[in-house]
Scaffold this motif. Sequence first.
Motif, PDB file in Angstrom:
ATOM      1  N   VAL A 301       0.850  -1.189   0.000  1.00  0.00           N
ATOM      2  CA  VAL A 301       0.000   0.000   0.000  1.00  0.00           C
ATOM      3  C   VAL A 301       0.886   1.240   0.000  1.00  0.00           C
ATOM      4  O   VAL A 301       2.115   1.164   0.077  1.00  0.00           O
ATOM      5  N   THR A 302       0.246   2.390  -0.079  1.00  0.00           N
ATOM      6  CA  THR A 302       0.959   3.668  -0.041  1.00  0.00           C
ATOM      7  C   THR A 302       0.706   4.362   1.291  1.00  0.00           C
ATOM      8  O   THR A 302      -0.441   4.544   1.686  1.00  0.00           O
ATOM      9  N   MET A 303       1.787   4.692   1.990  1.00  0.00           N
ATOM     10  CA  MET A 303       1.710   5.493   3.212  1.00  0.00           C
ATOM     11  C   MET A 303       2.256   6.874   2.873  1.00  0.00           C
ATOM     12  O   MET A 303       3.293   6.991   2.220  1.00  0.00           O
ATOM     13  N   GLN A 304       1.580   7.905   3.375  1.00  0.00           N
ATOM     14  CA  GLN A 304       1.958   9.254   2.977  1.00  0.00           C
ATOM     15  C   GLN A 304       1.843  10.221   4.156  1.00  0.00           C
ATOM     16  O   GLN A 304       0.865  10.188   4.905  1.00  0.00           O
ATOM     17  N   SER A 305       2.850  11.049   4.319  1.00  0.00           N
ATOM     18  CA  SER A 305       2.815  12.142   5.290  1.00  0.00           C
ATOM     19  C   SER A 305       3.428  13.369   4.614  1.00  0.00           C
ATOM     20  O   SER A 305       4.651  13.455   4.469  1.00  0.00           O
ATOM     21  N   LYS A 306       2.585  14.267   4.177  1.00  0.00           N
ATOM     22  CA  LYS A 306       3.076  15.453   3.471  1.00  0.00           C
ATOM     23  C   LYS A 306       3.902  16.341   4.391  1.00  0.00           C
ATOM     24  O   LYS A 306       4.893  16.939   3.965  1.00  0.00           O
ATOM     25  N   SER A 307       3.527  16.418   5.684  1.00  0.00           N
ATOM     26  CA  SER A 307       4.274  17.275   6.603  1.00  0.00           C
ATOM     27  C   SER A 307       5.683  16.746   6.847  1.00  0.00           C
ATOM     28  O   SER A 307       6.600  17.518   7.131  1.00  0.00           O
TER      29      SER A 307
END
Length: 355
Positions: A301-307
Amino acid sequence: MIDRNFNLLAEIDDYESLQFTRRFYRAGEFEMHISLHKQGVDQLHKENIIVIDNKMHKAGIIQSRNIGQNDQGIEVLVIKGPTLGGILDRRVTVTDNFDRVRGPAETVMKHYVNNHLINSVNTQRRVPFMSNAPDLGRGKVTPWQTRFEPLNMVVQEIAKWCDIGWQVRLDYSAKKWVFDVLPGRNLTASQNTLPPVIFSRDFDNIMSQSFTDSDQQFKNVGYAGGQGEYEDRLIQMVGGGTGADRRETFLDCSSAENAAELVDLGNQKLSLLKSIVSYDGQIINTGSFIYEVDWDLGDIVTMQSKSWGVTLDSRITEAKEIYEPESKIEISLGEEVPTITQIVRQLTTEVKRSD
């Protein structure tokens, strides 16, 4: 809860706490806390089997019992144990000479499970309720060899090298414990075959994030040492790198029979020294992605944290189900950060393999 003969012993749902951890490359574990005087507690004995929600792939072996008192003075029983895959920890790969096999990961793993749990030459080593699922030849083709190593560690190393999971599940109709592999699915944002799964605070479906990116144990060049002594010892280089980015190590592979096998074994050992990239988080049940329907253990899956400036496409290697007044699910992606115990155990295995 059942016994080894699949006899129903009790149905228990009035516990204080239950944590059930599933893992992709190795057996998981569980822990239950329950008041000592509740119905069914008298059946929570060692070697009985707990089954979560009557699901064949969610079962564990009771191996530990502890009775104590909580802060309110209530007597509480705590039971612990591995998932069914923990039974592999009860065998070592007993063989006069190295047991060498080459094939898809599924074939290789099932070969060793068959030889040491199902149809061992020594009939006393056979477990009558164990079986292999049909071999579909899934996974990366690899050679492997083993001699007097813990069976669970052998299967774990094959799984990690070939990036394929495994489990032991129940088959009620045949009254068997069934070993099988878990390929997992690609659900990343970059593919368009299946609906993508993205965990991000921006989507309000994850919290309590933790990201690790470590090169502390990383090596990218290995000098694999084969048979022979001193100047006569065969050495093969595996991996690659240049300048300050080249990180070298020596790999004891004295069990290799020839140069080709030495390279294979060297690559397998070097793969254990890769960078650690992991991402942990607690999943918020928003209904956007349903556990075991839209995503599951082993899926990429894709994990994302823009900060944090982090986007990671990685495999779900662990799913912890916590059943308390507020149930929740915690997942881990990527490489597992090794503990001191795991490092010592790995080094012990390396010594045994080179003896």
